[in-house]
Design an enzyme around this catalytic site. Structure first.
Site, PDB file in Angstrom:
ATOM      1  N   CYS A 113       0.801  -1.221   0.000  1.00  0.00           N
ATOM      2  CA  CYS A 113       0.000   0.000   0.000  1.00  0.00           C
ATOM      3  C   CYS A 113       0.836   1.275   0.000  1.00  0.00           C
ATOM      4  O   CYS A 113       0.328   2.345  -0.339  1.00  0.00           O
ATOM      5  CB  CYS A 113      -0.946   0.005   1.198  1.00  0.00           C
ATOM      6  N   HIS A 241      -3.063   6.923   2.063  1.00  0.00           N
ATOM      7  CA  HIS A 241      -3.497   5.631   1.544  1.00  0.00           C
ATOM      8  C   HIS A 241      -4.952   5.414   1.932  1.00  0.00           C
ATOM      9  O   HIS A 241      -5.329   5.552   3.106  1.00  0.00           O
ATOM     10  CB  HIS A 241      -2.620   4.506   2.101  1.00  0.00           C
ATOM     11  N   ASN A 271     -10.283  -0.044  -0.957  1.00  0.00           N
ATOM     12  CA  ASN A 271      -8.829  -0.077  -0.773  1.00  0.00           C
ATOM     13  C   ASN A 271      -8.207  -0.702  -2.023  1.00  0.00           C
ATOM     14  O   ASN A 271      -8.340  -1.895  -2.255  1.00  0.00           O
ATOM     15  CB  ASN A 271      -8.500  -0.893   0.475  1.00  0.00           C
TER      16      ASN A 271
END
Length: 315
Positions: A113, A241, A271
């Site tokens: 990520c 993020h 996500n």
């Protein structure tokens, strides 16, 4: 050594949209349960005939067009991803082939990520050292490939997509457009976010990640601002993020960026791992939420447990 700047951004998401109501028909969950815990309402899911490099190439083509550059002008391609199916050719090589590039250096960056902000720092360093003049930096992940769709604790989180940025050398005497990176890791927490096994599956210790992110990351983000010679109050936007809205919102508050637009693309995209920061940043630019030259904090965190962030000037 010349500094670098982002001259354009672009993003791409698959056409298929998976809603919370759709998920409620697949696993024991509901729209209320998902939104109350992670704040996500929809996510885009790629089909079996849409590999990671295709997502990446679409985003890259948009960024190149926005920059007014052709594929043959790129010296280096960096693709941040953790969902590549094959070891070789890597994603960067496959993107270069899709775009018809004649011979750039090609490297993948797997920091999950935090991959895009690591790759962006690497591009900046390459330009400063004279190793490249123009770099294509891409974050792309197909999280649906590594998700257990019977596990409601993880399948409600993920989405697929890609975002890209064109990085070029700054003009002599011009202010740097990409600030110094603040990066590191917490090796003893490396198992808190995982993509492992055969077949590989995404898993995480959600509460551990939440506590770490909301307590430790504000300090790191403020230090990234200091490295750029700014305070959080100077920021026009914060792009973290997009892990979970319940992480993004309190983290943004604790950084102290009181005048900044806070990216909340996780609500619509879920996500998307390494894609989440460039995807959200590109949308802010496209929507006119930030203006050219505005200082924007990009900060990634997640697997390994790694983090990286820098202040950039909006293209």
């Amino acid at each position: 050594m010349s500094g670098s700047r982002i001259t354009a951004v672009g993003h791409y998401q698959p056409a298929r949209v998976l809603t919370n109501e759709d998920l409620a028909g697949m696993v024991d969950t509901s729209d209320a349960w998902i939104t109350s815990r992670v704040g996500i309402r929809t996510r885009h899911i790629a089909g079996p005939d849409e590999p990671v490099d295709e997502l990446a190439a679409h985003a890259a083509a948009k960024a190149l067009a926005a920059a007014g550059r052709t594929p043959d002008e790129i010296d280096l391609v960096l693709v941040a991803t953790s969902t590549a199916t094959d070891r070789s050719p890597n994603m960067a090589a496959r993107v270069a082939a899709r775009l018809g590039m004649p011979g750039p250096a090609v490297m993948d960056v797997n920091v999950v990520c935090a991959g895009f902000t690591h790759a962006l720092a690497t591009a900046d360093h390459a330009v400063r050292a004279g190793g490249a003049e123009r770099v294509l930096v891409i974050g792309a992940d197909k999280m649906s490939d590594v998700t257990d769709w019977t596990d409601r604790t993880t399948c409600v989180l993920v989405g697929d997509g890609a975002g890209a940025a064109v990085v070029e050398a700054a003009a002599p005497g011009a202010a740097d457009g990409i600030g110094p990176v603040l990066w590191g890791s917490v090796p003893e927490m490396g198992n808190a976010v995982r993509i492992e096994g055969t077949p590989p599956r995404f898993a995480q210790e959600g509460q551990s990640v939440y506590r770490w992110a909301t307590t430790r990351l504000p300090e790191f983000a403020r230090r990234a601002c200091e490295k750029a010679g700014l305070t959080p109050e100077d920021l026009a936007a914060v792009v973290l993020h997009q892990a979970n809205l319940r992480i993004v919102e309190p983290l943004a508050r604790r950084i102290g960026a009181v005048n900044a637009v806070v990216a909340r693309d996780v609500v619509d995209s879920g996500n998307t791992s390494a894609a989440s920061i460039p995807l959200a940043f590109s949308k802010l630019v496209e929507q006119g939420a930030v203006s050219s030259g505005d200082p924007v904090l990009l900060f990634g965190f997640g697997g390994n447990l790694s983090y990286a962030g820098q202040v950039v000037r909006c293209p």
